[in-house]
Design a protein around this motif. Structure first.
Motif, mmCIF file in Angstrom:
data_model
loop_
_atom_site.group_PDB
_atom_site.id
_atom_site.type_symbol
_atom_site.label_atom_id
_atom_site.label_comp_id
_atom_site.label_asym_id
_atom_site.label_seq_id
_atom_site.Cartn_x
_atom_site.Cartn_y
_atom_site.Cartn_z
ATOM 1 N N MET A 1 -6.557 2.346 -8.129
ATOM 2 C CA MET A 1 -5.368 1.858 -8.814
ATOM 3 C C MET A 1 -5.147 2.538 -10.160
ATOM 4 S SD MET A 1 -2.988 -0.158 -7.989
ATOM 5 C CE MET A 1 -2.528 -0.946 -9.511
ATOM 6 N N ALA A 4 -2.418 4.995 -10.330
ATOM 7 C CA ALA A 4 -1.095 4.378 -10.263
ATOM 8 C C ALA A 4 -0.667 3.829 -11.629
ATOM 9 C CB ALA A 4 -1.086 3.261 -9.224
ATOM 10 N N VAL A 5 -1.569 3.123 -12.322
ATOM 11 C CA VAL A 5 -1.181 2.540 -13.611
ATOM 12 C C VAL A 5 -1.002 3.623 -14.663
ATOM 13 C CG1 VAL A 5 -2.238 0.307 -13.117
ATOM 14 C CG2 VAL A 5 -3.588 2.035 -14.288
ATOM 15 N N TYR A 409 2.503 5.895 -6.741
ATOM 16 C CA TYR A 409 3.430 4.796 -7.001
ATOM 17 C C TYR A 409 3.493 3.834 -5.824
ATOM 18 C CZ TYR A 409 6.614 7.875 -4.400
ATOM 19 O OH TYR A 409 7.181 8.678 -3.438
ATOM 20 N N SER A 412 0.685 0.888 -5.928
ATOM 21 C CA SER A 412 1.033 -0.347 -6.632
ATOM 22 C C SER A 412 1.941 -1.214 -5.769
ATOM 23 C CB SER A 412 1.718 -0.026 -7.962
ATOM 24 O OG SER A 412 0.844 0.652 -8.830
ATOM 25 N N CYS A 416 1.101 -5.191 -3.962
ATOM 26 C CA CYS A 416 1.913 -6.403 -4.118
ATOM 27 C C CYS A 416 1.804 -7.316 -2.908
ATOM 28 C CB CYS A 416 3.378 -6.030 -4.357
ATOM 29 S SG CYS A 416 3.685 -5.243 -5.959
ATOM 30 N N TRP A 435 9.234 -4.506 -7.644
ATOM 31 C CA TRP A 435 8.879 -3.125 -7.957
ATOM 32 C C TRP A 435 9.756 -2.549 -9.065
ATOM 33 C CZ3 TRP A 435 8.975 -1.607 -2.057
ATOM 34 C CH2 TRP A 435 7.906 -2.245 -1.419
ATOM 35 N N PHE A 440 7.235 0.317 -11.036
ATOM 36 C CA PHE A 440 6.128 0.904 -10.293
ATOM 37 C C PHE A 440 6.389 2.337 -9.820
ATOM 38 C CE2 PHE A 440 4.271 -3.417 -8.893
ATOM 39 C CZ PHE A 440 3.386 -3.389 -9.952
ATOM 40 N N PHE A 499 -5.736 -6.704 -9.728
ATOM 41 C CA PHE A 499 -4.309 -6.843 -9.455
ATOM 42 C C PHE A 499 -4.013 -8.282 -9.046
ATOM 43 C CE2 PHE A 499 -0.402 -6.618 -7.063
ATOM 44 C CZ PHE A 499 0.336 -5.626 -7.699
#
Length: 849
Positions: A1, A4-5, A409, A412, A416, A435, A440, A499
């Motif tokens: 992750m 992604a962040v 992207y 993420s 969810c 999103w 995201f 998350f």
């Protein structure tokens, strides 16, 4: 992750630095340093994400890095709020935290320096963890390569290799003549048990054979009451407030004297006393059937399935496995592989799936989104071998591979899905809005946020990580769910990434549950998103203490309270929400009784999405709505008491979706006239609700024609009070590039003159339902040089419409899907019983008529 962040923060950093906001000037050096460090590290983060599963030390370092990134993002968000302190809308918000500018600047600068020092140290050490050097390596980029296929290209309803399974079970069903036939479909996860049951359940023959059909997804944490309520919802009864005894009586009443089919999908529990009670209450006879899918053979036996009626699906044959893979991996060419060099690699990958359909779909979805290059396919094959060696389970290995190969992207977006309970139906709009709200995905090349988010949704469906539940008549998905094995994977990754955690502690994203207590939100400054995740037919019941606590999480970006009942006055809760100035997405859809929005929400100037749909008591929207300059989506559809929207709506230049728009009448001087819509140049989707002719002045008939981005238009004329409206509507021409049009309750006898292939040459989907329409205007039929390019047509509940199939066929040569029902005067249409039931005709299913 972490990759992604990092991407999300870099996207926001670059935009903020380019905007030159006043407060950032004080911290530009630190933000620039942060940006450069992250860009330099970025090329290694994706590999680190994969390696960390085998390296405990690296895993710990990545956790620290992730937390630093989130902290930096919160600081950036606070800086942007502080830079607007002189704005009359947002002014002074941070003064309650930092009484003067100097402490804010001092504390922020100190925090940024500390974050940069820690990230620099991680960067110096990361090369030793990965066995590579960062020195002289090119900087990374915040942009992943866009997927090859961003739109939906694979038809998930296709079934391969299960024809024998479905025929065998249908034969058993048709042989049943007394009692209740119990059928068991038993096998390991990913084998296609649910697919077999769905194929049978949805077959036209079953619809004709059974008078009642019920599908029940049995979660591992089910209750007997939940099962019965689900059965009643299938029968059209919400069954609110009944106890178990009353629920069973209702079920029996609905089924008495009827032939029915019940599917109990994915039963795990060996304790079937709940089923014994339900079974005893069911009417017997008439050839009714029950299908039970389970991984445990003993479950089927205990649920009264005889050995002779247990079906054990086999893994797909080599040929069927390769066929299923091709249908997905080469979907754009109809399942044909035009690259001979890829066949041997593809067959090698498929062999590792061991005939399990879920594994084949997952790897097929990966290859669909990859370039058709031998080197890339060979890399995926080797990666799959590594994963298979780790897990020994071809399904879980293929799913882990699918996650590893996602663009950053989409990781993420995928995570969810972890907050939703087992067997939950997930609305596409909620996901897409979430999103957008958390940013995201990157926005570039002028791409709209809504379009980019919908591409992310297609990216997950094309990879078979999302399953279709409901779709429009022409195939667009709007409800989905996830396979329980996909859910196992996403929950595992979400927990490791902080998350989401099933115990609700120390995580940034939560799904609302009735079992929530204040401690779930105690001092949780990490919380970014809180969303309603109730199952169909259920509502949230939240206590005052819980509602107050989650409003203290000041970094919340996303809050969806839809389908909620509050044990505290809703107005009081909304006053608390007004303090959440980082909020970008707020949904209070279907909450009761919402009469008006309080003045406190005026402070939510960062809001991009506001959804108050299905709030039947909502009478007005406050005028401050027009000051939300970042607003992209405004949904006020199905608000029966809403009279109009406020004047000045045309100033919302970023608005992309506007649903439920009611134009003000000439006497409503504070309301928004339809003429203001001509200023909404970014508008892509519009839902109009019209009731009187004076809602459209002669000077406003061009309100829509120049909206060059508008692609989807819905016009509803329900509750008409003025016979002049059809005349006015006849002049309200849509833009030429319109892609989809829906007309509901149209009161004219003849279709509008602008509904013709010359005025709407780009129209692909047309839906007309209810109303007085009797015939199409002459212009509708075009001429020899101009015919419709329509691919999907729906005609519903038009009792007076008299047209012939040959005429439609002639003017719509590209038509591939026709859905018609309750139109008794239509002639020679290729759908059985069109006047009573209707149906769907698909061109590819037929060769001649």
């Amino acid at each position: 992750m972490v990759d992604a962040v990092v991407n999300v923060l870099l996207e926001k950093l670059l935009k903020a630095l380019a905007d030159e906001s006043r407060i950032l000037i004080h911290f530009r050096d630190q933000f620039e340093k942060l940006k450069n460090e992250l860009l330099l590290m970025q090329g290694f983060l994706k590999e680190a994400e994969r390696v960390k599963r085998k390296n405990e030390l690296l895993r710990g370092v990545m956790v620290v890095l992730r937390e630093l990134i989130y902290e930096a993002e919160d600081i950036l968000a606070d800086c942007q709020l502080q830079s607007n302190e002189d704005d009359p809308v947002s002014g002074g918000w941070l003064t309650c935290i930092y009484p003067s500018r100097l402490p804010f600047q001092y504390q922020t600068g100190k925090q940024l320096i500390e974050i940069n020092e820690k990230i620099s140290e991680i960067k110096r050490n990361i090369s030793s963890y990965l066995g590579v050097s960062i020195i002289n390596q090119p900087e990374g980029t915040i942009y992943d390569q866009m997927p090859r296929w961003s739109s939906h290209v694979y038809d998930h309803t296709q079934v391969v290799g299960l024809e024998g399974d479905t025929k065998k079970i249908k034969d058993w069903i048709f042989e049943a003549d007394r009692g209740i036939l119990a059928i068991g479909v038993v096998g390991m996860g990913g084998l296609g048990k649910t697919t077999i049951a769905q194929t049978i359940f949805n077959h036209r023959e079953m619809e004709e054979h059974f008078e009642r059909r019920m599908w029940v997804s049995v979660s591992q944490t089910f209750t007997e009451e939940e099962i019965m309520r689900s059965m009643l919802r299938n029968l059209g009864d919400a069954s609110v407030g009944d106890d178990k005894g009353e629920l069973l009586k209702k079920i029996k009443q609905y089924l008495l004297g009827k032939r029915y089919l019940i599917v109990m999908d994915d039963v795990w529990s060996l304790d079937v006393t709940w089923w014994d009670r339900i079974y005893e209450g069911l009417p017997k006879g008439n050839g009714s059937s029950i299908i039970i899918t389970t991984r445990i053979e003993e479950v089927a036996q205990k649920m009264r399935v005889k050995e002779a009626r247990v079906h054990r699906p086999k893994c797909l044959s080599t040929d069927d496995s390769w066929l299923l893979f091709r249908k997905i991996a080469f979907a754009p060419t109809g399942g044909i592989c035009n690259y001979p060099e890829l066949e041997s690699v593809g067959e090698e990958i498929v062999e590792k799936c061991k005939g399990l359909p879920l594994a084949i779909k997952a790897v097929g979805g990966i290859m669909l989104c990859k370039e058709p290059k031998y080197s890339e396919w060979r890399r995926i094959a080797e990666h799959f071998s590594d994963e298979l060696g780790e897990s020994g389970n071809s399904v879980m290995a293929s799913l882990q591979l699918s996650y590893d190969e996602l663009p950053t992207y989409l990781k993420s977006c995928f995570l969810c899905l972890s907050i939703y309970p087992e067997d939950c139906i997930i609305g596409k709009d909620q996901l897409v809005h979430w999103w957008i709200g958390e940013g995201f995905f990157p926005l570039r090349n002028g791409r709209s946020a809504v379009e980019a988010a919908e591409d992310c949704f297609s990216g997950l469906t094309n990879r078979c990580l999302l399953e279709v539940v409901d779709k429009t008549y022409y195939g667009a998905m709007y409800n989905c769910k996830i396979h329980d094995m996909v859910r196992d994977l996403v929950i595992k990754i979400a927990r490791e990434s902080a998350f989401f955690n099933v115990d609700y502690l120390n995580c940034r994203h939560l799904g609302i549950k009735n079992s929530m207590v204040p401690k779930h939100f105690m001092d949780n400054q990490k919380l970014r998103a809180l969303l309603s995740t109730t199952k169909t037919g259920e509502v949230n019941r939240l206590s005052p203490n819980v509602a107050k606590k989650f409003c203290e999480s000041r970094y919340l970006r996303v809050m969806d309270l839809s389908r909620s009942i509050f044990e505290t006055p809703l107005s009081g809760l909304l006053n608390h929400i007004g303090c959440l100035q980082h909020l970008t997405y707020l949904s209070i859809s279907n909450t009761h009784p919402l009469v008006q929005l309080p003045a406190s929400l005026e402070k939510l100037y960062n809001l991009q999405i506001l959804d108050v749909s299905y709030c039947q008591n909502l009478k007005t929207l406050p005028s401050y709505i027009v000051t939300f300059k970042k607003l992209r989506v405004l949904d006020v559809s199905h608000c029966g008491s809403l009279e109009y929207l406020p004047k000045g709506l045309g100033r919302l230049s970023q608005l992309e979706v506007l649903l439920g728009f009611k134009p003000a009448k000439s006497s409503q001087i504070e309301g928004c006239r339809i003429g203001e819509l001509r200023n909404l140049n970014a508008l892509k989707k519009l839902g109009l609700q019209l009731s009187e002719g004076n809602e459209i002045e002669n000077t406003e008939i061009d309100a829509l024609v120049n909206l060059q981005e508008l692609q989807h238009l819905s016009i509803s004329c329900f509750d008409i009070n003025d016979q002049d409206l059809p005349t006015k509507l006849d002049k309200l021409s849509p833009p030429r590039q319109l892609h989809e049009l829906s007309l509901h309750f149209y009161m004219g006898k003849v279709s509008p003159t602008w509904l013709n292939p010359i005025s709407l040459p780009m129209l692909r989907y047309l839906s007309i339902s209810s109303g007085d329409l009797a015939q199409m205007n002459e212009s509708f039929w075009g001429n020899d040089n101009n015919v419709w390019r329509i691919e999907g047509l729906m005609l519903e509940n038009l009792s007076d419409l008299k047209e012939e199939w040959s005429m439609i066929q002639q003017v719509m040569p590209s038509l591939r899907i026709l859905n018609a029902s309750w139109c008794p005067e239509l002639a020679a249409f290729p759908i059985d019983d069109i006047g009573f039931r209707g149906g769907v005709w698909k061109k590819e299913d037929y060769t001649s008529y």
